[in-house]
Design an enzyme around this catalytic site. Structure first.
Site, PDB file in Angstrom:
ATOM      1  N   TYR A 136       0.826  -1.213   0.000  1.00  0.00           N
ATOM      2  CA  TYR A 136       0.000   0.000   0.000  1.00  0.00           C
ATOM      3  C   TYR A 136       0.861   1.265   0.000  1.00  0.00           C
ATOM      4  O   TYR A 136       0.426   2.327   0.445  1.00  0.00           O
ATOM      5  CB  TYR A 136      -0.974  -0.024   1.185  1.00  0.00           C
ATOM      6  CG  TYR A 136      -2.217  -0.821   0.868  1.00  0.00           C
ATOM      7  CD1 TYR A 136      -3.391  -0.207   0.461  1.00  0.00           C
ATOM      8  CD2 TYR A 136      -2.190  -2.204   0.907  1.00  0.00           C
ATOM      9  CE1 TYR A 136      -4.516  -0.927   0.128  1.00  0.00           C
ATOM     10  CE2 TYR A 136      -3.307  -2.959   0.581  1.00  0.00           C
ATOM     11  CZ  TYR A 136      -4.469  -2.308   0.189  1.00  0.00           C
ATOM     12  OH  TYR A 136      -5.582  -3.036  -0.140  1.00  0.00           O
ATOM     13  N   GLY A 185     -10.224  -6.006  -4.319  1.00  0.00           N
ATOM     14  CA  GLY A 185      -8.877  -6.441  -4.674  1.00  0.00           C
ATOM     15  C   GLY A 185      -8.244  -7.284  -3.584  1.00  0.00           C
ATOM     16  O   GLY A 185      -7.541  -8.271  -3.870  1.00  0.00           O
ATOM     17  N   ASP A 186      -8.499  -6.937  -2.316  1.00  0.00           N
ATOM     18  CA  ASP A 186      -7.976  -7.722  -1.206  1.00  0.00           C
ATOM     19  C   ASP A 186      -8.619  -9.104  -1.169  1.00  0.00           C
ATOM     20  O   ASP A 186      -7.951 -10.104  -0.907  1.00  0.00           O
ATOM     21  CB  ASP A 186      -8.223  -6.993   0.113  1.00  0.00           C
ATOM     22  CG  ASP A 186      -7.555  -5.628   0.153  1.00  0.00           C
ATOM     23  OD1 ASP A 186      -6.351  -5.554  -0.125  1.00  0.00           O
ATOM     24  OD2 ASP A 186      -8.242  -4.636   0.441  1.00  0.00           O
ATOM     25  N   ARG A 187      -9.928  -9.150  -1.434  1.00  0.00           N
ATOM     26  CA  ARG A 187     -10.622 -10.451  -1.465  1.00  0.00           C
ATOM     27  C   ARG A 187     -10.094 -11.296  -2.617  1.00  0.00           C
ATOM     28  O   ARG A 187      -9.928 -12.524  -2.475  1.00  0.00           O
ATOM     29  CB  ARG A 187     -12.136 -10.230  -1.633  1.00  0.00           C
ATOM     30  CG  ARG A 187     -12.928 -11.539  -1.521  1.00  0.00           C
ATOM     31  CD  ARG A 187     -12.874 -12.036  -0.097  1.00  0.00           C
ATOM     32  NE  ARG A 187     -13.529 -13.321   0.088  1.00  0.00           N
ATOM     33  CZ  ARG A 187     -12.903 -14.489   0.015  1.00  0.00           C
ATOM     34  NH1 ARG A 187     -11.603 -14.528  -0.246  1.00  0.00           N
ATOM     35  NH2 ARG A 187     -13.549 -15.603   0.227  1.00  0.00           N
TER      36      ARG A 187
END
Length: 455
Positions: free
Chosen positions: A137, A250-252
């Site tokens: 990030y 996007g994290d999933r």
């Protein structure tokens, strides 16, 4: 399964309330905040998603020593956290929502920090993982040279999924997959254009630049493009969902991809699983639903009905009319298509209640269905007039109807009210049962008999 997430963390906060008036000193809405929700963001959200899926999530990161860090640590409760000192304030991103609509976001402590040190404990925590997710990030954790060197070594034996950031460090060579979204991929590759062609061109550039075993460009509701050296790019379609807030998708995707690779799936199969997981994550309410589950609200219903129930709820919230119909739909034919199209014109969404394979066998015998329920559901979903499919296992659709509570229930053909037990159920909440013309010349039974003659 032990999944290690390494990367930057931040604190996300949502302030929500009604906005029924304007400020007297400026023409801006006044939000009467009645709900404050906080959650771990960045790599912390990835770890939380993995934990919710039942995996052992280990988070390798850096943390500050400030008030926001205390709140962040509370949101990471239950996750194994191996953290070094960050040397910078905890980044906080706060979104204000008025009546469900995002109004503004303000960021605190988000200036670019120095690259943090990696402790021996952080490096050791990477060992023994079934898969590793590098969640960049742009806060410098994945720019640390010691961490990068260790990840490059581990990439030879452990699936490493790298989720890049425009302000972050490039992936280390040899990782199993890098997962930029389309905008990021075009920027990283310096490629102009839109859509699948541009995604494929960017992926070719990035494969050569990064030396990864695959580049997967996520394209929102257009699915994902999977590129690997020496192979033609493959487009993985995304299930159709209505999700106004894409936060966390996007994290999933990255978490599901890593799990699939750890389980031994090929990259294209893992990408398909990840695309479907991201779609259902958004359809179930995304990060907002995760926060509500922490507050002991009722659990989400099974996935087979999740999309349908979400469509019904959102249609009602928009003031629309929910229409539903049902049947086996074995060997989909023109009569079905006409009936469904006619039903869709009666309202603002059409949900099909589909008999499961077990239900069809009970109704029509052991030789049926001809087409399994997953394929029947996919064929129905592909029709432009169908908004969602809900599979049910009973012989009649009353339970499915009770879950949906549609405004209109549609049957094809001529029926009297006493012939349809669902008519009384529909009237219990003010719904109506109607019929639309049925085309007797088209029937599944006749098609099945014709196939048997030529088979």
């Amino acid at each position: 399964m032990r999944i290690v997430v390494v990367g930057d963390v931040l604190l996300d906060a949502d302030l929500s309330g009604g906005a029924g008036r304007l400020s007297p000193d400026a023409p801006v809405p006044v939000v009467d905040v009645d709900v404050v929700q906080r959650r771990a963001g960045g790599a912390g959200l990835v770890a939380r998603i993995l934990q919710a899926d039942g995996h052992e999530a280990v988070l390798v990161t850096v943390l500050a020593d400030d008030e926001a860090s205390g709140l962040l640590r509370a949101e990471l409760d239950g996750i194994t956290v191996v953290a070094g000192p960050s040397g910078a304030p905890t980044p906080v991103k706060t979104r204000v929502r008025a009546s469900g609509q995002a109004v503004v976001r303000f960021d605190e402590g988000c200036a670019t920090p120095p690259v943090p040190e990696a402790t021996d404990a952080m490096l050791a925590a990477l060992d023994g993982a079934d898969a590793i997710i590098a969640a960049d990030y742009g806060r410098g954790v994945l720019a640390n040279e010691a961490l990068r060197a260790r990840l490059e070594v581990l990439a030879g034996t452990t699936p490493v999924v790298w989720d890049p950031h425009p302000s972050g460090a490039p992936p280390v060579p040899g990782v199993a997959a890098v997962t930029p979204n389309l905008g990021e991929a075009l920027r990283f590759a310096d490629v102009q254009g839109t859509g699948t062609r541009a995604a494929a061109a960017a992926a070719d550039v990035l494969l050569a630049a990064w030396g990864s075993r695959a580049v997967i460009v996520t394209m929102g509701d257009h699915g994902a493009l999977v590129a690997a050296p020496g192979l033609l790019p493959q487009v993985v379609p995304a299930p159709r969902v209505d999700a106004p807030d894409p936060c966390g998708a996007g994290d999933r995707f990255a978490s599901a991809l890593a799990v699939g690779l750890a389980q031994g799936a090929a990259i294209d199969a893992a990408a398909q699983q990840a695309t479907e997981a991201a779609a259902y994550f958004l359809a179930s309410g995304g990060v907002g639903a995760m926060a509500r589950q922490d507050e002991d609200v009722p659990q989400q219903l099974p996935v087979d009905g999740l999309d349908a129930l979400t469509v019904a709820r959102r249609t009602r919230e928009a003031g629309g009319t929910v229409v539903a119909t049902g049947g086996c739909f074995d060997l989909l034919h023109a009569g079905h298509a006409r009936t469904l199209a006619a039903a869709r014109r009666l309202g603002d969404c059409l949900i099909v209640c589909l008999n499961s394979d077990e239900s069809v066998r009970g109704l029509k015998g052991e030789s049926r269905p001809i087409i399994k329920q997953e394929d029947r559901a996919e064929l129905l979903s592909a029709l432009g007039c169908v908004d969602a499919v809900l599979v049910f296992s009973e012989s009649t659709p009353e339970n499915a109807i009770a879950r949906l509570q549609p405004d209109i229930w549609v049957k094809g053909g001529d029926y009297a009210a006493e012939d349809l037990p669902e008519a009384a159920l529909m009237s219990s909440w003010g719904g109506r049962t109607v019929t639309v013309p049925y085309i007797p010349a088209r029937s599944t039974t006749k098609l099945a008999a014709a196939l048997a003659r030529v088979g």
